[in-house]
Motif scaffolding. Structure first.
Motif, PDB file in Angstrom:
ATOM      1  N   GLY A   1       6.991   7.209   5.626  1.00 53.51           N
ATOM      2  CA  GLY A   1       7.855   8.139   4.915  1.00 53.51           C
ATOM      3  C   GLY A   1       9.145   7.503   4.456  1.00 53.51           C
ATOM      4  O   GLY A   1       9.618   7.745   3.341  1.00 53.51           O
ATOM      5  N   ASN A   2       9.744   6.655   5.293  1.00 54.52           N
ATOM      6  CA  ASN A   2      10.966   5.962   4.912  1.00 54.52           C
ATOM      7  C   ASN A   2      10.749   4.986   3.766  1.00 54.52           C
ATOM      8  O   ASN A   2      11.672   4.675   3.023  1.00 54.52           O
ATOM      9  N   LEU A   3       9.517   4.501   3.621  1.00 53.29           N
ATOM     10  CA  LEU A   3       9.202   3.542   2.565  1.00 53.29           C
ATOM     11  C   LEU A   3       8.680   4.212   1.300  1.00 53.29           C
ATOM     12  O   LEU A   3       8.412   3.538   0.305  1.00 53.29           O
ATOM     13  N   GLY A   4       8.511   5.538   1.332  1.00 48.31           N
ATOM     14  CA  GLY A   4       8.008   6.234   0.157  1.00 48.31           C
ATOM     15  C   GLY A   4       6.505   6.233   0.028  1.00 48.31           C
ATOM     16  O   GLY A   4       5.971   6.517  -1.053  1.00 48.31           O
ATOM     17  N   ILE A   5       5.791   5.929   1.114  1.00 42.03           N
ATOM     18  CA  ILE A   5       4.323   5.952   1.099  1.00 42.03           C
ATOM     19  C   ILE A   5       3.876   7.354   1.497  1.00 42.03           C
ATOM     20  O   ILE A   5       4.132   7.788   2.615  1.00 42.03           O
ATOM     21  N   PRO A   6       3.193   8.097   0.617  1.00 43.76           N
ATOM     22  CA  PRO A   6       2.883   9.504   0.887  1.00 43.76           C
ATOM     23  C   PRO A   6       1.670   9.689   1.789  1.00 43.76           C
ATOM     24  O   PRO A   6       0.835   8.789   1.931  1.00 43.76           O
ATOM     25  N   GLU A   7       1.582  10.878   2.389  1.00 42.23           N
ATOM     26  CA  GLU A   7       0.404  11.235   3.188  1.00 42.23           C
ATOM     27  C   GLU A   7      -0.685  11.737   2.241  1.00 42.23           C
ATOM     28  O   GLU A   7      -1.114  12.891   2.291  1.00 42.23           O
TER      29      GLU A   7
ATOM     30  N   PRO B   1      15.014 -10.454  10.819  1.00 42.79           N
ATOM     31  CA  PRO B   1      15.071 -10.299   9.363  1.00 42.79           C
ATOM     32  C   PRO B   1      13.782 -10.757   8.678  1.00 42.79           C
ATOM     33  O   PRO B   1      13.243 -11.828   8.987  1.00 42.79           O
ATOM     34  N   GLY B   2      13.277  -9.923   7.766  1.00 42.86           N
ATOM     35  CA  GLY B   2      12.081 -10.283   7.005  1.00 42.86           C
ATOM     36  C   GLY B   2      10.869 -10.570   7.858  1.00 42.86           C
ATOM     37  O   GLY B   2      10.023 -11.395   7.497  1.00 42.86           O
ATOM     38  N   GLY B   3      10.742  -9.871   8.980  1.00 47.52           N
ATOM     39  CA  GLY B   3       9.688 -10.184   9.946  1.00 47.52           C
ATOM     40  C   GLY B   3       8.284  -9.816   9.503  1.00 47.52           C
ATOM     41  O   GLY B   3       7.310 -10.368  10.009  1.00 47.52           O
ATOM     42  N   ILE B   4       8.143  -8.887   8.569  1.00 47.39           N
ATOM     43  CA  ILE B   4       6.810  -8.434   8.167  1.00 47.39           C
ATOM     44  C   ILE B   4       6.814  -8.131   6.669  1.00 47.39           C
ATOM     45  O   ILE B   4       7.837  -7.684   6.123  1.00 47.39           O
ATOM     46  N   THR B   5       5.699  -8.405   5.999  1.00 46.60           N
ATOM     47  CA  THR B   5       5.559  -8.093   4.575  1.00 46.60           C
ATOM     48  C   THR B   5       4.720  -6.831   4.431  1.00 46.60           C
ATOM     49  O   THR B   5       3.607  -6.761   4.951  1.00 46.60           O
ATOM     50  N   VAL B   6       5.257  -5.829   3.733  1.00 44.55           N
ATOM     51  CA  VAL B   6       4.605  -4.526   3.602  1.00 44.55           C
ATOM     52  C   VAL B   6       4.516  -4.165   2.130  1.00 44.55           C
ATOM     53  O   VAL B   6       5.441  -4.418   1.354  1.00 44.55           O
ATOM     54  N   ARG B   7       3.406  -3.550   1.736  1.00 44.68           N
ATOM     55  CA  ARG B   7       3.277  -3.044   0.377  1.00 44.68           C
ATOM     56  C   ARG B   7       3.967  -1.687   0.281  1.00 44.68           C
ATOM     57  O   ARG B   7       3.680  -0.771   1.060  1.00 44.68           O
ATOM     58  N   VAL B   8       4.870  -1.569  -0.675  1.00 44.66           N
ATOM     59  CA  VAL B   8       5.619  -0.330  -0.894  1.00 44.66           C
ATOM     60  C   VAL B   8       5.460   0.086  -2.347  1.00 44.66           C
ATOM     61  O   VAL B   8       5.053  -0.715  -3.191  1.00 44.66           O
ATOM     62  N   PRO B   9       5.785   1.350  -2.679  1.00 45.11           N
ATOM     63  CA  PRO B   9       5.724   1.760  -4.083  1.00 45.11           C
ATOM     64  C   PRO B   9       6.625   0.877  -4.938  1.00 45.11           C
ATOM     65  O   PRO B   9       7.780   0.630  -4.587  1.00 45.11           O
ATOM     66  N   ALA B  10       6.107   0.399  -6.053  1.00 50.41           N
ATOM     67  CA  ALA B  10       6.860  -0.533  -6.895  1.00 50.41           C
ATOM     68  C   ALA B  10       8.115   0.097  -7.463  1.00 50.41           C
ATOM     69  O   ALA B  10       9.072  -0.597  -7.789  1.00 50.41           O
TER      70      ALA B  10
END
Length: 308
Positions: free
Chosen positions: A102-108, A289-298
């Motif tokens: 939710g914080n990243l803008g990825i919807p349910e 910092p920068g510990g993980i790469t995640v796909r988020v809405p562009a």
């Protein structure tokens, strides 16, 4: 309908089989069939604590994209195993709260979550690390952790998000505990408190905007200490937090730091991303910092709402 793009090499799915979203795992398989995936690895687990082993298997098998199906507990367990690996993570928010998504803008929304996982923007995001284990959303000790521990005792599966409200009401009369909190080597708080929170994002348990300016890519941990005691003080404090004015509460102190050391006057339960841990008298935390790469809405920056 999802559009075909260039082929993706090895994709791994790590799924909590008791969690559901949309048409469930069957629909996920159908949606993945619409993607140009060269090789699909599929791992299902009955509980989130089984996920790290499968995440490590996925790495050994050469996974380039790991889809995590479940809630914040599944995400936390998986990123703890994948941190620093360089693999990209796609989140399918099938859990109870789904705070990180939710914080990243990825919807349910299953088709949209899959689209983002394959065709969104890859961003390096921070993680927190407490007593050797990583978290993506928040860590807490005191009231917050006790509330989550009670919710984990079968209530969360039966009641969903309302379980946190129910158990929270039982703990507002909890006793204060002496805490000494050092930030980056300097004593910042020393006294009695009911709760300590460490945040990587702004919105936490119950949908409360606890850390108004938090971003998961700024290289900092947000820190909050609560001295509220009893229903009246907690109601006043939560009212301020729910209206985005956390710093105005007389029962809250907030700042940010890179390293945190906490000494407690009595053993207290702590939690990571909604999962209760053991009781401790010391916490040692830091930002990764920068510990993980995640796909988020562009269209959205991390920690911001996606554009309409």
């Amino acid at each position: 309908m999802l559009r075909h793009r260039q082929a993706v090499g090895t994709v791994a799915v790590i799924a909590h089989r008791r969690k559901s979203l949309g048409g469930g795992l069957d629909e996920l398989r159908r949606l993945l069939a619409d993607q140009e995936v060269d090789r699909l690895l599929w791992y299902e687990v009955p509980k989130s604590k089984k996920a790290p082993k499968q995440a490590r298997k996925a790495l050994k098998e050469g996974a380039e994209l790991v889809l995590v199906w479940g809630g914040d507990g599944m995400v936390q367990r998986c990123v703890d195993a994948l941190v620093g690996s360089g693999v990209t993570v796609g989140i399918i928010p099938a859990g109870t709260a789904n705070l990180f998504a939710g914080n990243l803008g990825i919807p349910e929304d299953l088709p949209e979550a899959v689209r983002i996982a394959f065709h969104g923007e890859s961003r390096k995001l921070d993680l927190g690390k407490v007593n050797g284990e990583h978290f993506a959303v928040m860590a807490g000790v005191g009231f917050d952790a006790e509330m989550i521990k009670d919710a984990d005792r079968g209530l969360k599966d039966r009641l969903g998000r309302i379980a946190y409200v129910w158990t929270g009401l039982r703990h507002v009369r909890g006793e204060l505990v002496r805490m000494e909190v050092k930030l980056d080597g300097v004593t910042w708080f020393e006294g009695e408190a009911s709760c300590l929170l460490l945040g990587n994002v702004g919105t936490i348990t119950g949908g409360i905007e606890a850390f108004d300016d938090a971003r998961p890519d700024d290289g900092w941990l947000e820190i909050g200490v609560t001295t509220a005691k009893g229903p009246i003080q907690w109601a006043r404090m939560l009212g301020r937090m729910s209206s985005g004015r956390s710093e105005e509460s007389p029962f809250v102190r907030m700042t940010r730091a890179r390293k945190v050391h906490v000494r407690l006057g009595a053993p207290m339960t702590y939690e990571l991303d909604g999962g209760a841990k053991e009781s401790v008298t010391r916490l040692k935390a830091k930002v990764v910092p920068g510990g993980i790469t995640v796909r988020v809405p562009a269209s959205a920056e991390p920690g911001e709402e996606p554009a309409e």
